[in-house]
Design an enzyme around this catalytic site. Structure first.
Site, mmCIF file in Angstrom:
data_model
loop_
_atom_site.group_PDB
_atom_site.id
_atom_site.type_symbol
_atom_site.label_atom_id
_atom_site.label_comp_id
_atom_site.label_asym_id
_atom_site.label_seq_id
_atom_site.Cartn_x
_atom_site.Cartn_y
_atom_site.Cartn_z
ATOM 1 N N ARG A 171 0.812 -1.221 0.000
ATOM 2 C CA ARG A 171 0.000 0.000 0.000
ATOM 3 C C ARG A 171 0.850 1.278 0.000
ATOM 4 O O ARG A 171 0.456 2.314 0.543
ATOM 5 C CB ARG A 171 -0.970 0.026 1.191
ATOM 6 C CG ARG A 171 -1.917 -1.147 1.256
ATOM 7 C CD ARG A 171 -2.878 -1.189 0.075
ATOM 8 N NE ARG A 171 -3.793 -2.318 0.223
ATOM 9 C CZ ARG A 171 -3.564 -3.539 -0.268
ATOM 10 N NH1 ARG A 171 -2.457 -3.772 -0.954
ATOM 11 N NH2 ARG A 171 -4.429 -4.507 -0.103
ATOM 12 N N SER A 219 -11.261 0.222 2.893
ATOM 13 C CA SER A 219 -10.471 -0.035 4.096
ATOM 14 C C SER A 219 -9.741 1.226 4.535
ATOM 15 O O SER A 219 -9.045 1.856 3.737
ATOM 16 C CB SER A 219 -9.456 -1.152 3.845
ATOM 17 O OG SER A 219 -10.109 -2.379 3.628
ATOM 18 N N GLU A 289 -4.602 3.715 5.223
ATOM 19 C CA GLU A 289 -4.533 3.624 3.767
ATOM 20 C C GLU A 289 -5.052 4.917 3.157
ATOM 21 O O GLU A 289 -4.573 5.361 2.126
ATOM 22 C CB GLU A 289 -5.395 2.460 3.249
ATOM 23 C CG GLU A 289 -4.838 1.084 3.502
ATOM 24 C CD GLU A 289 -5.598 0.022 2.709
ATOM 25 O OE1 GLU A 289 -6.267 0.381 1.707
ATOM 26 O OE2 GLU A 289 -5.512 -1.156 3.083
#
Length: 297
Positions: A171, A219, A289
Site C-alpha cells: 500500500r 479499508s 490507507e
C-alpha cells in the site's frame, strides 16, 4: 491564468468546487480550482500554464481520500472521464490511462480473454489511485502487473518509467516529486480455453463481507504485519463506535461509514480514536490507507 491561455484549454475549470461531490465519504470543503481535462494533451497544456508554486492535488473517484472541511488550496485535477484511453498494445499487454475505473479495466481484460486483473474489479477507485498506493484485493497488488508507466510533471512533460525506478511496498509507492501517473501498461496472461471469469465470484465475496452501498472509503487502515486491522478493531469492541455521525461499520470493522450530516473532522477524529485505542490495548500502530488532504476549519 489569462484569457488567452484559457482559450487554449478544452477541459472544465471550476472555482470553489465542493469536494463533498467528489469523495466517496461525501465530505470535504471547497477546492480553490478544480480542473477536468478533456484528454491527456489538454492536461499537458493546463499543467504547463500553472505557477511553479501552485499546490496540485489529484482526485479520481475519491474512494481513498478524506478532504478536510477547510477545503483544498491550489488546483485539484480530476482525470476521471478525460484520461480514459484503454486498448491492447499486443495480445497480452493492456494500456490504461489513469482516469479509468479499476472495474472497467478488469472487465476489459476479462472480455479480451486475459487473466490476472480480475481482482481490480473489487478495488474502488481509478487506475491512477491504484498505481499511487499499490492498491490490492484478494491477495493481489496492482504493481504485480505493471510493466511500464507514463508520468506527467509540472511542466506538462511526459516521462516513461519502469517498476525498478520506484520503491514499492504494501500500500505504498514512493513517487518522484512533482510527477503523477497518467497511464500504465499491464502485462497479463492469456486465459486457458474454457476458463471462466472470476469477477462475479470475487464481487460476491466483497459484497458479503463489506458494507457496499454505504458512504465509506473502503479499508481505512493497512493490515499490520501478521495481523488484520479489522480483527484488531473488532476485538477492541469498536464496531459501531461513533464520533459525531461517523461510525465504525458493524459489518466490517476496517470501514468507517459517514451520514448526510457527517463532517470530515468527525471521520478524522474517529480514525485517531481507533488508532489510539488499538495502540493502548494491543501495542499495535495502525497506519492509514486513506489519504488525508486539505485544511481544517
Amino acid at each position: 491564468m489569462n484569457a488567452l491561455a484559457m482559450n487554449q484549454l478544452r477541459g472544465q475549470l471550476r472555482h470553489d468546487e465542493p469536494m463533498s461531490k467528489h469523495t466517496s465519504w461525501r465530505v470535504g470543503g471547497l477546492a480553490d480550482k478544480y480542473y477536468v481535462p478533456a484528454d491527456l494533451f489538454d492536461l499537458q497544456v493546463f499543467l504547463s500554464m500553472q505557477d511553479a508554486k501552485t499546490p496540485i492535488t489529484w482526485v479520481g473517484l475519491g474512494s481513498n481520500m478524506l478532504v478536510r472541511d477547510g477545503g483544498v488550496r491550489g488546483v485539484v485535477i480530476a482525470p476521471l472521464g478525460g484520461l480514459k484511453d484503454l486498448h491492447l498494445d499486443d495480445q497480452s499487454r493492456v494500456y490504461a490511462q489513469c482516469g479509468l475505473s479499476n472495474s472497467k479495466v478488469a472487465r476489459f481484460c476479462d472480455k479480451n480473454n486475459l487473466s490476472g486483473a480480475e481482482y481490480l474489479a473489487g478495488i474502488p477507485g481509478t487506475i491512477g489511485g491504484a498505481l499511487a498506493m499499490n492498491a490490492g484485493a484478494f491477495g493481489n497488488e496492482t504493481w504485480n502487473l505493471v510493466e511500464q508507466v507514463t508520468m506527467i510533471n509540472r511542466k506538462g512533460e511526459l516521462v516513461e518509467r519502469y517498476p525498478n525506478e520506484f520503491e514499492i511496498n504494501y500500500r505504498h509507492v514512493r513517487i518522484p516529486t512533482d510527477e503523477w501517473f497518467v497511464a500504465a501498461s499491464f502485462r497479463l496472461s492469456e486465459k486457458n480455453s474454457g476458463e471462466e471469469s472470476e469477477i462475479k465470484q470475487l464481487l460476491q465475496k466483497r459484497n458479503d463481507s463489506q458494507p457496499i452501498g454505504l458512504p465509506s472509503c473502503g479499508s481505512v487502515f493497512k493490515n499490520p504485519p501478521g495481523k488484520h486491522a479489522a480483527q484488531l478493531i473488532q476485538t477492541a469492541g469498536l464496531k459501531g463506535h461513533c464520533i459525531g455521525s461517523a461510525c465504525v461499520s458493524e459489518k466490517h470493522a476496517n470501514f468507517i461509514i459517514s451520514q448526510a450530516d457527517t463532517r470530515a473532522s468527525d471521520i478524522e477524529n474517529l480514525i485517531e480514536f481507533v488508532q489510539n485505542t488499538i495502540k493502548q490495548k494491543f501495542d499495535v500502530s495502525l497506519e492509514t490507507e486513506v489519504r488525508v488532504v486539505g485544511e481544517t476549519l
